[in-house]
Design a protein around this motif. Structure first.
Motif, short mmCIF file in Angstrom:
data_model
loop_
_atom_site.label_atom_id
_atom_site.label_comp_id
_atom_site.label_asym_id
_atom_site.label_seq_id
_atom_site.Cartn_x
_atom_site.Cartn_y
_atom_site.Cartn_z
N SER A 304 0.82 -1.22 0.00
CA SER A 304 0.00 0.00 0.00
C SER A 304 0.85 1.27 0.00
CB SER A 304 -0.96 0.01 1.20
OG SER A 304 -1.87 -1.06 1.11
N TYR A 305 2.03 1.18 -0.62
CA TYR A 305 2.92 2.34 -0.80
C TYR A 305 3.32 2.98 0.52
CZ TYR A 305 1.28 1.80 -5.61
OH TYR A 305 0.98 1.30 -6.85
N GLN A 306 3.50 2.15 1.56
CA GLN A 306 3.82 2.70 2.88
C GLN A 306 5.15 3.44 2.91
OE1 GLN A 306 2.02 3.03 5.80
NE2 GLN A 306 0.44 2.59 4.29
N TRP A 307 6.15 2.94 2.19
CA TRP A 307 7.45 3.64 2.18
C TRP A 307 7.28 5.03 1.60
CZ3 TRP A 307 10.71 5.86 -1.45
CH2 TRP A 307 11.99 6.17 -1.01
N TRP A 308 6.54 5.16 0.53
CA TRP A 308 6.31 6.46 -0.09
C TRP A 308 5.50 7.37 0.82
CZ3 TRP A 308 8.18 9.31 -3.89
CH2 TRP A 308 8.99 8.70 -4.83
N ILE A 309 4.50 6.83 1.47
CA ILE A 309 3.68 7.63 2.37
C ILE A 309 4.53 8.18 3.51
CG2 ILE A 309 1.81 7.50 4.07
CD1 ILE A 309 0.41 5.57 2.08
N CYS A 310 5.40 7.34 4.08
CA CYS A 310 6.30 7.79 5.14
C CYS A 310 7.25 8.88 4.63
CB CYS A 310 7.11 6.62 5.69
SG CYS A 310 6.16 5.49 6.72
N ARG A 311 7.75 8.68 3.43
CA ARG A 311 8.69 9.65 2.86
C ARG A 311 8.04 11.01 2.67
NH1 ARG A 311 11.70 9.48 -3.09
NH2 ARG A 311 13.14 11.19 -2.65
N ILE A 312 6.84 11.03 2.09
CA ILE A 312 6.16 12.29 1.82
C ILE A 312 5.68 12.93 3.12
CG2 ILE A 312 4.19 13.35 0.67
CD1 ILE A 312 6.51 12.49 -1.17
N VAL A 354 -1.63 6.74 -11.22
CA VAL A 354 -2.46 7.46 -10.28
C VAL A 354 -2.63 6.71 -8.95
CG1 VAL A 354 -4.68 6.49 -11.02
CG2 VAL A 354 -4.57 8.84 -10.13
N LYS A 355 -2.44 5.39 -8.95
CA LYS A 355 -2.66 4.61 -7.72
C LYS A 355 -1.81 5.09 -6.55
CE LYS A 355 -1.76 0.78 -9.89
NZ LYS A 355 -1.53 -0.66 -10.19
N LEU A 356 -0.56 5.42 -6.84
CA LEU A 356 0.33 5.90 -5.78
C LEU A 356 -0.22 7.17 -5.16
CD1 LEU A 356 2.97 6.18 -4.16
CD2 LEU A 356 4.01 7.18 -6.21
N PHE A 357 -0.63 8.12 -5.98
CA PHE A 357 -1.10 9.41 -5.48
C PHE A 357 -2.43 9.29 -4.75
CE2 PHE A 357 1.91 10.27 -8.83
CZ PHE A 357 2.70 11.26 -8.27
N GLN A 358 -3.25 8.36 -5.19
CA GLN A 358 -4.52 8.13 -4.48
C GLN A 358 -4.26 7.61 -3.07
OE1 GLN A 358 -6.39 5.51 -7.34
NE2 GLN A 358 -7.59 7.18 -8.24
N LYS A 359 -3.29 6.71 -2.94
CA LYS A 359 -2.94 6.17 -1.62
C LYS A 359 -2.36 7.26 -0.72
CE LYS A 359 -3.96 1.72 -1.81
NZ LYS A 359 -4.88 1.06 -0.86
N MET A 360 -1.50 8.09 -1.30
CA MET A 360 -0.91 9.17 -0.51
C MET A 360 -1.97 10.17 -0.07
SD MET A 360 2.90 9.99 -2.01
CE MET A 360 2.45 10.33 -3.70
N GLU A 361 -2.87 10.52 -0.96
CA GLU A 361 -3.91 11.48 -0.62
C GLU A 361 -4.84 10.92 0.45
OE1 GLU A 361 -6.74 14.62 -2.99
OE2 GLU A 361 -6.43 12.65 -3.88
N LYS A 362 -5.14 9.64 0.37
CA LYS A 362 -5.99 9.02 1.39
C LYS A 362 -5.33 9.06 2.76
CE LYS A 362 -8.56 4.77 2.45
NZ LYS A 362 -8.88 3.38 2.01
N ALA A 363 -4.00 8.86 2.78
CA ALA A 363 -3.28 8.82 4.05
C ALA A 363 -2.94 10.21 4.58
CB ALA A 363 -1.99 8.01 3.88
N LEU A 364 -2.66 11.16 3.67
CA LEU A 364 -2.10 12.44 4.09
C LEU A 364 -3.01 13.64 3.84
CD1 LEU A 364 1.50 11.86 2.68
CD2 LEU A 364 0.72 11.49 5.03
#
Length: 526
Positions: A304-312, A354-364
């Motif tokens: 679920s792109y957790q590494w990217w979410i943590c980074r951003i 777009v999947k990556l950005f959707q996950k980031m937007e949902k989390a952040l």
């Protein structure tokens, strides 16, 4: 994201005047923010704040999460009582004419070590423990990684046959120069096997062996983040937001790759199978071979792109807005075989989209991003940016020549755009104009109805007057500096990242020009 028209200045922290070889988080940085506010600018754009490589590049870092220790202000440490004010004053040199990383290390590291020893003599403040607890998801791996690199670097400087042994043990062809670089830098791929593979017992043992060295790395990151967030708060008091920079890729020899090997395309020995770059373009006829390892995007999707979410998440704690470098790589990226000598043998491969950005937007929540959509941009890349709703970038230096409807010409912009006279990768505007073709110069003069005597201010006026919601100008263009002051020449290693301005370069005309154009074109309502 930008509710009103804004303008600001592009200047990296390293380029601020300093008596210690490199710009830092002390008094001159505060003075720069006050100068921005006086010029009625509301944005300060910087490059990545992470640790730089041997050449000074912040785009090949040992960590996507950490900060560069050389930016720590010795003056602020003296004010805290961790250093002697007299000794710091005595060590100051006349302000350096350019950023000198070697001199900065020689001057500052001994002082930082003194401050560390003083710090160890006291009980750590509660904010220190809070910092470590809040950042434990990255700082533990970073600290042991840096401590191990320093440990093995010192060992290998004493070895004579080590390089040949290392290359033999890899059982893999590497050009001698590349092999020497991996070995001499104590790259993690040359760690002992159990540490390289992050076996739990090995990590425990090395944490004991390197206990004080790990504490040293904690200390440096604590100081950097403390001083940076104090400076950021001051910028906010002055009505200035900070635009940071997130490179899409990370360095191979980084804590990020060592601690997350399954997230990258590596072979069984830990070497990249393929690396990043871009095909031939405006900047380079052979393309650019960056050498960064490429992501294992299936793994990121499965987690679920957790590494990217943590980074951003971490990046947005440090700055207000993020420029996403090489945005087109999220749609398709240029994949180059590891053994290639340049970028021409690469191929396009689909990214996460777009999947990556959707996950980031949902989390952040809302993503305050600027998409660096330069280079070879396809309709698919445009659609991705528009679907996410991000502003794109336009560079005035790319606008002039044959095409009267060039996408970089202001009459082609939509409102959701950030316009630059140039970026850190471009020549200064005066340097650009002096090196432009006769056709480009003629188009520029006719488009603006100018003589070309002050191309930098002509460009600033054009950027500020455009329909783009945001206009950003490198400080070199405000100060009217030539090509010898450019920050970076893509595709080259030496002579970059060294621009430093001097306060005497500023004059009231520079400040008044920015104030006047900001008011004239509605970029400051104050």
């Amino acid at each position: 994201m930008f509710e009103s028209r804004k303008s600001g200045i592009l200047l990296h922290l390293s380029s601020i005047p300093s008596p210690f070889g490199i710009g830092d988080l002390g008094g001159d940085a505060y003075r720069f923010i006050e100068t921005l506010a006086s010029a009625k600018q509301t944005l300060w754009q910087i490059l990545p704040l992470c640790p730089v490589d041997a050449s000074g590049s912040p785009y090949q870092s040992t960590s996507a999460f950490g900060g560069e220790p050389l930016y720590i202000s010795l003056d602020l440490l003296a004010q805290e009582g961790l250093l002697s004010k007299e000794e710091v004053e005595d060590a100051k040199q006349p302000n350096f004419p350019y950023t000198d990383y070697a001199a900065a290390r020689e001057l500052k590291i001994p002082f930082l070590q003194k401050a560390f020893q003083e710090f160890l003599c006291k009980s750590p403040p509660a904010e220190y423990n809070d910092f470590l607890e809040k950042n434990n998801y990255w700082i533990d791996d970073y600290a042991i990684f840096m401590a191990a690199k320093a440990y093995f670097m010192e060992q290998r400087q004493q070895e004579s046959e080590g390089l040949c042994k290392f290359l033999k043990e890899t059982q893999m062809f590497l050009p001698e120069e590349m092999g020497r670089a991996y070995y001499d830098s104590a790259c993690w791929c040359s760690f002992p096997e159990d540490l390289r593979q992050r076996k739990l017992q090995a990590l425990k043992e090395w944490r004991d062996i390197l206990k004080e060295e790990i504490q040293w790395e904690y200390f440096l990151q604590y100081l950097f983040h403390k001083q940076w967030h104090q400076l950021k708060a001051f910028a906010h008091e002055k009505g200035i937001q900070i635009i940071g920079d997130v490179p899409i890729f990370v360095s191979y020899d980084s804590a990020d790759v060592w601690a997350n090997q399954e997230a990258f395309q590596l072979n069984s020995l830990g070497f990249p199978r393929v690396v990043a770059g871009v095909p031939p373009d405006y900047f380079s006829e052979k393309g650019q071979l960056w050498g960064n390892p490429l992501y294992q995007w299936k793994y990121h999707e499965q987690t679920s792109y957790q590494w990217w979410i943590c980074r951003i998440k971490k990046a947005l704690e440090d700055v207000d807005i993020l420029r996403i470098d090489h945005f087109r790589g999220f749609e398709s990226y240029w994949e180059i075989p590891f053994e290639a000598v340049d970028a021409r043998s690469g191929k396009w491969v689909k990214g996460p989209g777009v999947k990556l950005f959707q996950k980031m937007e949902k989390a952040l929540g809302e993503l305050p991003f600027i998409a660096e959509d330069l280079g070879i941009i396809t309709q698919e890349v445009r659609k991705l940016r528009e679907k996410i709703g991000l502003p794109g970038m336009r560079i005035l230096q790319f606008a002039f020549g044959d095409d009267k409807n060039n996408a970089y010409l202001p009459h082609s912009y939509d409102r959701n755009t950030v316009v630059y006279t140039g970026t850190h990768d471009n020549n200064t505007t005066i340097g650009w104009y002096q090196n432009a073709t006769e056709k480009e110069q003629d188009h520029f003069r006719r488009y603006m109805n100018v003589t070309g005597e002050s191309p930098n201010w002509d460009f600033i006026r054009l950027a500020f007057s455009s329909s783009a919601q945001v206009a950003i100008v490198p400080l070199q263009d405000v100060l009217g500096l030539g090509e010898e002051y450019r920050m970076n020449l893509p595709g080259t290693v030496k002579g970059n990242w060294s621009f430093t301005f001097q306060w005497e370069m500023w004059n009231e005309g520079c400040l008044e020009g920015l104030r006047y154009l900001s008011f004239l074109y509605g970029r400051n309502s104050g």
